[in-house]
Design an enzyme around this catalytic site. Structure first.
Site, mmCIF file in Angstrom:
data_model
loop_
_atom_site.group_PDB
_atom_site.id
_atom_site.type_symbol
_atom_site.label_atom_id
_atom_site.label_comp_id
_atom_site.label_asym_id
_atom_site.label_seq_id
_atom_site.Cartn_x
_atom_site.Cartn_y
_atom_site.Cartn_z
ATOM 1 N NE ARG A 180 -0.755 -2.357 3.133
ATOM 2 C CZ ARG A 180 -1.435 -3.466 2.817
ATOM 3 N NH1 ARG A 180 -2.723 -3.430 2.668
ATOM 4 N NH2 ARG A 180 -0.793 -4.608 2.680
ATOM 5 C CB THR A 181 3.970 2.429 1.600
ATOM 6 O OG1 THR A 181 3.501 1.985 2.867
ATOM 7 C CG2 THR A 181 4.665 3.764 1.759
ATOM 8 C CE LYS A 215 25.252 -3.677 -14.006
ATOM 9 N NZ LYS A 215 25.020 -2.462 -14.800
ATOM 10 N NE ARG A 218 8.148 0.626 3.356
ATOM 11 C CZ ARG A 218 7.001 -0.044 3.511
ATOM 12 N NH1 ARG A 218 6.999 -1.370 3.402
ATOM 13 N NH2 ARG A 218 5.893 0.581 3.782
ATOM 14 C CG HIS A 256 5.652 3.775 7.722
ATOM 15 N ND1 HIS A 256 5.641 4.597 6.613
ATOM 16 C CD2 HIS A 256 5.020 2.629 7.333
ATOM 17 C CE1 HIS A 256 5.043 3.971 5.607
ATOM 18 N NE2 HIS A 256 4.668 2.781 6.019
HETATM 19 N N1 CP Z 1 1.163 0.033 6.026
HETATM 20 C C1 CP Z 1 2.175 -0.259 5.171
HETATM 21 O O1 CP Z 1 3.248 0.325 5.241
HETATM 22 O O2 CP Z 1 1.887 -1.234 4.264
HETATM 23 P P1 CP Z 1 2.868 -1.772 3.138
HETATM 24 O O3 CP Z 1 4.014 -2.438 3.854
HETATM 25 O O4 CP Z 1 2.039 -2.725 2.316
HETATM 26 O O5 CP Z 1 3.350 -0.597 2.354
#
Ligand code: CP
Length: 361
Positions: free
Chosen positions: A93-94, A122, A143, A176
């Site tokens: 979702r993020t 590499k 991420r 987050h």
């Molecule tokens: N809530 C959340 O961060 O979900 P994802 O890990 O699917 O992005």
């Protein structure tokens, strides 16, 4: 001359380890440019006026996006900008909400979803990889499984001649911040007819030790009046001291317990979390699912009529699927809110928020 210029550079930008070890509250200015947030790395960057402004802007984006004319207005705002989604830790979702937030604003987005498909395979360093992105795009969303990686990305780029904004899309078990933004938006929307988030009681349940979502959301509670937190977890997943010390410093009341049943009837929101087995040092067993900390359909009878059930998702066993049909289960709306608030955040970072507000004047 060359020598003194170099010294000046070193003075302005301490080495990474030195910078990383500075207290977060003492380095927030490093992520501001022209009196605006430039990089979004920590939840501690958000104050109450900013959070209220983000919720209002997300409402405006949401309303505009629902009409063809409004969607066209939004899609012209950033059609000249490009984003890179560098997601080298799994995400559904993020990633998708950031991708769609870019689409809403007309921004082109490219993606890398693993180090095995970039030149890191590499031997290129993560730092050089990040610098390469900044040659092509105007925004990088990161991420990463390592705590501090998004911060390092911003730190690296802020020393180059082409710094671009960096958004932390989840960094290890640490933070987050955009999840915290969407959680605040969900809480404020859910409580808009009963005084908003101020004065509410919130239970956070599950793996609080390694759950970056509950950590970032806890930081934001300093912006709200008389909020009480209930940390509900087994002993081994208790909230870490850094968060508890932060709450004490800001006079935010919190309780710790492993008795979920006693907390259910007294709170206004229940924020369920998954056991973060990806950070376990030994493989998790199927018995490590902690059923005492699950929310079942029968538990709906024990919570208040206005109490909302939240979850950052993905879920495993923590919430019984039968709970989904109850109007108090808001986790699907919560994940959709992520798209609106992330579009609002990107609009803010590029200074087009006033053009959105103009549509409502
Ligand atoms: N809530 C959340 O961060 O979900 P994802 O890990 O699917 O992005």
């Amino acid at each position: 001359m060359m020598h003194s210029e170099k010294e000046e550079t070193i003075q302005i930008y301490p080495g990474w380890t030195e910078f990383y070890n500075i207290e977060v509250s003492d380095k927030l200015d490093a992520f501001i440019k022209r009196n605006r947030l430039f990089d979004i790395i920590f939840a501690q960057q958000f104050d109450r006026p900013f959070l209220d402004f983000m919720c209002e802007l997300a409402n405006q984006v949401r309303l505009l996006a629902k009409t063809k004319l409004g969607a066209r207005v939004l899609s012209r705002l950033l059609s000249h900008k490009r984003a890179m989604l560098y997601f080298v830790q799994p995400s559904t979702r993020t990633f998708i909400s950031f991708m769609n937030a870019c689409h809403i604003l007309g921004m082109k987005a490219s993606e890398i979803r693993g180090t095995t498909t970039s030149s890191e395979v590499k031997g290129e360093s993560a730092e050089d990889t990040i610098r390469t992105f900044s040659s092509y795009v105007d925004l990088i969303v990161v991420r990463h499984p390592e705590a501090g990686f998004a911060e390092k990305t911003a730190w690296v780029l802020n020393q180059t001649e082409r710094p671009v904004s960096v958004i932390n899309g989840g960094s290890g078990p640490d933070q987050h911040p955009t999840q915290a933004l969407l959680d605040i938006y969900t809480l404020e929307r859910s409580f808009e007819h009963i005084g908003g988030l101020d004065g509410k009681k919130i239970a956070m349940v599950g793996d609080l030790k390694r759950g970056r979502t509950v950590r970032s959301l806890s930081y934001l509670m300093k912006n709200y009046k008389d909020v009480t937190l209930y940390f509900v977890s087994p002993e081994i997943f208790k909230m870490k001291d850094d968060i508890k010390n932060f709450l004490k410093k800001h006079d935010i009341q919190f309780y710790e317990t492993d008795d979920f049943a006693s907390v259910m009837p007294i709170v206004d929101a229940i924020y369920m979390t998954r056991i973060q087995k990806e950070y376990a040092t030994t493989p998790a067993k199927e018995t490590d699912i902690y059923p005492t900390f699950h929310f079942r359909k029968k538990d709906l009878a024990n919570v208040q009529s206005h109490c909302i059930i939240m979850h950052p998702l993905p879920r495993r066993y923590e919430i019984e699927v039968d709970v989904d049909k109850d109007p108090r289960a808001v986790y699907w709306r919560q994940e959709r809110n992520g798209m609106w608030i992330r579009a609002a955040l990107i609009a803010y970072l590029f200074g087009v928020d006033d053009e959105i507000a103009c549509e409502f004047n």
